[in-house]
Design a protein around this motif. Structure first.
Motif, short mmCIF file in Angstrom:
data_model
loop_
_atom_site.label_atom_id
_atom_site.label_comp_id
_atom_site.label_asym_id
_atom_site.label_seq_id
_atom_site.Cartn_x
_atom_site.Cartn_y
_atom_site.Cartn_z
N GLN A 267 0.83 -0.99 -0.02
CA GLN A 267 0.01 0.06 0.08
C GLN A 267 0.80 1.13 0.04
OE1 GLN A 267 -3.67 0.73 2.16
NE2 GLN A 267 -4.09 -0.75 0.30
N GLY A 298 14.95 5.71 -0.39
CA GLY A 298 14.10 4.35 0.09
C GLY A 298 12.77 4.92 0.40
N LYS A 301 10.15 7.05 -4.17
CA LYS A 301 9.89 7.97 -5.26
C LYS A 301 9.50 7.24 -6.38
CE LYS A 301 13.69 9.95 -4.25
NZ LYS A 301 14.17 9.15 -3.16
N THR A 302 10.09 6.18 -6.80
CA THR A 302 9.77 5.50 -8.05
C THR A 302 8.10 5.28 -8.40
OG1 THR A 302 11.80 4.46 -7.66
CG2 THR A 302 10.88 3.98 -9.62
N ARG A 454 10.76 -0.76 7.91
CA ARG A 454 12.09 -0.45 7.58
C ARG A 454 12.99 -0.21 8.92
NH1 ARG A 454 12.69 1.95 2.63
NH2 ARG A 454 11.34 0.61 1.12
N ASP A 556 18.41 -0.68 -5.89
CA ASP A 556 17.47 -1.10 -4.77
C ASP A 556 17.59 -2.61 -4.85
OD1 ASP A 556 15.44 -1.24 -2.99
OD2 ASP A 556 14.00 -1.50 -4.86
#
Ligand code: ADP
Ligand code: MG
Length: 691
Positions: A267, A298, A301-302, A454, A556
């Protein structure tokens, strides 16, 4: 009035004017704005007992001893005292006559800088004159200004010219037009311009020298305020101009975005959702979006950029995504292809290494619009690349691109007077002060939340004579099925050496860790090789990846949880934080080992400590800004174009809120003054931000 030429002053002929031009002094107003960089206090005699290292002072005392010392360097040493203490005058160049004049009991008045000598305070080559107890001090009425200068222009000349210019100002106050309205001066408690300028050229003897030295005296802050205001206004205007240009409206109907979101294994965080919504509403407007998305490494943003891309595609337009390195472009392509191909959206790929037929094919698909999302590097803005209908330009890790590249790419998309939207993503958190000045023409979105789960990276600093321990750590981590990076750094200029170092290290590690699969990537590894190695690392086939800083951005691999950085002292804080961002992406504890070479400089020690103590990119970027200045943090190009004359973005950050408010007031109620202010401070450069 503004342009009364400097040659109107006495003793300024064409020759002098030419030299002054090198100091950017063309007019009397320029002369008035040519402010001292520091001051000397020759307004009073100070007691020797009160001096400290670093002071510049006038002192007076009697010679107690004058002697020639034959050491490594022959020198004349003169000890003088005034009853409160004694001081050594040291001369390396002197005549015999000079020496015999300085006999015991002679009274001297000296001016010079006080330093700690081997045994006592000293002045090296002070200015001095012989006096008697009654000689009046030819006191200066003001602190003595020291101006920035250039070859062939004496301080004396600059003092004389500023005297004349100040007198001129007295006669003709309009020489220095006050551009800030009264109401604004009062609101922000600023002295008026002429008073501030007069004060700074000729501060009274009781002026707070400390404040002056730091640039925080109200008179200085008045000018700083004006300069920052001029920049703020010019960027504001630039932004208004953007608002007047047209862009295709890209509302999209949501069907592609919805199905991508349905397929994602996670999500979006609420920060991602917020930023996605900000972008979505920009894209739906008929003016080009200029949005900078900042998010720590991390922060995800992608996917945000992919959703923006899909919105454009839903609206029937093409999207281009530019990355700073082939490695990163490749990774983006893989992500985008994974996400978009199942949705029936075609992607294409353009980098420098794509040659011949393949390149032609790619170009054709871009030109006829069948490739909807085009991913690549600098190669994207070469002359033969043309788009069918480009609606959105996405730039990743933008600080690595020059402003001109950003411009060139956007120009490719201009069609029938409509500009493409622009989305810029950076993981280098730009401290607020910088963002508000250097990027005031951009809207800013911040992803201030990491995806859940994380674990913060634990960072330690270890000297490189404990390499064996570090190697043992790598062995242990990999034995548990985790993966590691080993990063070799060298000074940036020396790419070849850096690759060399990585190769040597790899050989060494292969030897001492025979049970591990070790890979190598650096700038000189062929592209195919690079990708193959990265792919093998990503699938877990390789345990350890030896690399140069090429892996700094974007890579990544969540299972990698250990990173060794060799010679971290050579890198800036922001860069180290970026590197470290390669780990801590999965759910296991991650560790970063900064393996430095002792001894560390004070500064390096401090930097490593900051990194050890914080995982927060914004905190780190702010420290970086304090320690290295905006040039390093932003990339020199951008700040080079900023060229602040008086203001200092670190020192003066507290002014920025007021400056913004003042800019609103100026633009709303005093537009002519606003324009004049921009001309005064930015001159021809007023257009610098026109990108
Ligand atoms: P960066 O902001 O550094 O570019 P990436 O876009 O590469 O970060 O994302 C880092 C990793 O986090 C990727 O593996 C990505 O798939 C994953 N990710 C992104 N958003 C989320 C999320 N909301 N929840 C879980 N994982 C996410
Ligand atoms: Mg990224």
């Amino acid at each position: 009035m503004e342009s009364c030429p400097i040659t109107s002053l006495k003793r300024v002929g064409p020759k002098v004017a030419e030299k002054l031009a090198r100091l950017r002094i063309h007019t009397i107003q320029d002369q008035l704005f040519h402010l001292p960089m520091r001051y000397q206090d020759r307004t009073r005699v100070q007691s020797i007992g009160s001096l400290r290292h670093g002071d510049q002072a006038v002192i007076e005392g009697e010679v107690e001893l004058a002697d020639i010392k034959f050491g490594r360097r022959r020198s004349l040493l003169v000890q003088i005292s005034d009853g409160t203490g004694s001081l050594l005058l040291r001369f390396f160049y002197f005549s015999n006559a000079q020496k015999s004049n300085l006999s015991r009991g002679v009274r001297l008045r000296c001016f010079g800088e006080v330093r700690n000598g081997p045994n006592s305070l000293e002045m090296v080559h002070p200015e001095y004159q012989q006096v008697n107890a009654e000689t009046p001090l030819a006191v200066d009425e003001f602190l003595t200004p020291i101006y920035p200068t250039t070859e062939g222009v004496h301080q004396r000349t600059l003092r004389n010219l500023s005297d004349q210019a100040l007198a001129w100002l007295e006669e003709a106050p309009s020489t220095l037009q006050e551009l800030l309205p009264e109401q604004l001066l009062q609101r922000f408690r600023l002295p008026d311009l002429a008073a501030a300028v007069r004060y700074l050229h000729r501060p009274p003897p009781d002026a707070p020298q400390h404040q002056l030295a730091e640039g925080i005296h109200p008179a200085q802050q008045r000018l700083t305020f004006e300069e920052l205001l001029a920049h703020q206004i010019s960027l504001r205007e630039l932004r208004q101009r953007h608002q007047q240009t047209l862009a295709p409206t890209l509302p999209g109907d949501g069907h592609l975005r919805d199905s991508l979101l349905d397929r994602l294994p996670f999500q979006l965080t609420s920060a991602q959702q917020r930023v996605v919504a900000e972008i979505a509403s920009d894209l739906a407007r008929p003016h080009p979006m200029q949005r900078l998305v900042q998010g720590d490494v991390g922060s995800g943003k992608t996917i945000v950029s992919a959703l923006a891309a899909l919105q454009a595609v839903e609206s029937g337009y093409q999207v281009v995504l530019m990355a700073p390195t082939e490695l990163l472009a490749e990774q983006h392509l893989r992500n985008f292809a994974d996400w978009l191909t199942p949705l029936g959206v075609e992607t294409a790929w353009l980098t420098g290494r794509l040659k011949g037929k393949q390149r032609e094919q790619a170009l054709a698909r871009v030109a006829d619009g069948s490739a909807k999302v085009v991913v690549g590097t600098h190669a994207l803005f070469q002359g033969d690349v043309s788009f069918f209908d480009l609606g959105l330009v996405i730039i990743d890790e933008q600080h690595r691109f020059g402003v001109h590249q950003r411009l060139a790419l956007r120009e490719k998309g201009i069609k029938q007077g409509r500009w493409p939207h622009q989305l810029i993503m950076t993981a280098t958190p730009i401290p607020r002060t910088l963002a508000m000045t250097a990027y005031a023409d951009l809207d800013i979105s911040i992803i201030d939340e990491l995806p859940p789960g994380r674990k913060p990276v634990t960072t330690v600093a270890i000297p490189d004579n404990r390499r064996d321990e570090v190697v043992a750590r790598v062995r242990a981590a990999c034995a548990e099925g985790r993966q590691a990076y080993w990063v070799c750094t060298l000074i940036e200029e020396s790419d070849v050496l850096q690759c060399q170092a990585a190769e040597d290290t790899e050989r060494l590690l292969v030897e001492v860790l025979p049970e591990l699969q070790v890979g190598l990537v650096h700038g000189r590894v062929k592209q195919e090789g690079k990708e193959a190695v990265m792919a093998r690392f990503k699938t877990g086939e390789l345990d350890l990846l030896v690399a140069t800083t090429v892996i700094e951005v974007g890579v990544d691999v969540p299972n990698a949880s250990l990173m060794i950085v060799e010679n971290p002292e050579r890198l800036g804080l922001a860069q180290l934080h970026q590197l470290r961002g390669r780990i801590g992406r999965g759910s296991t504890e991650s560790h970063c080992v900064l393996m430095y070479h002792a001894p560390l400089s004070q500064n390096a020690r401090q930097r490593l400590a900051i990194l050890r103590d914080s995982n927060d990119g914004f905190v780190i970027a702010n420290k970086d800004l304090e320690m290295r200045g905006p040039g390093e943090v932003l990339g020199t190009r951008q700040t080079g174009e900023m060229q602040l004359r008086i203001a200092d973005l670190v020192r003066d950050q507290d002014l920025l809120d007021d400056v913004r408010e003042a800019a609103d007031l100026m633009l709303a109620y005093h537009p002519e003054n606003a324009a004049a202010l921009v001309r005064r401070w930015l001159g021809e450069r007023a257009e610098y931000g026109k990108v």
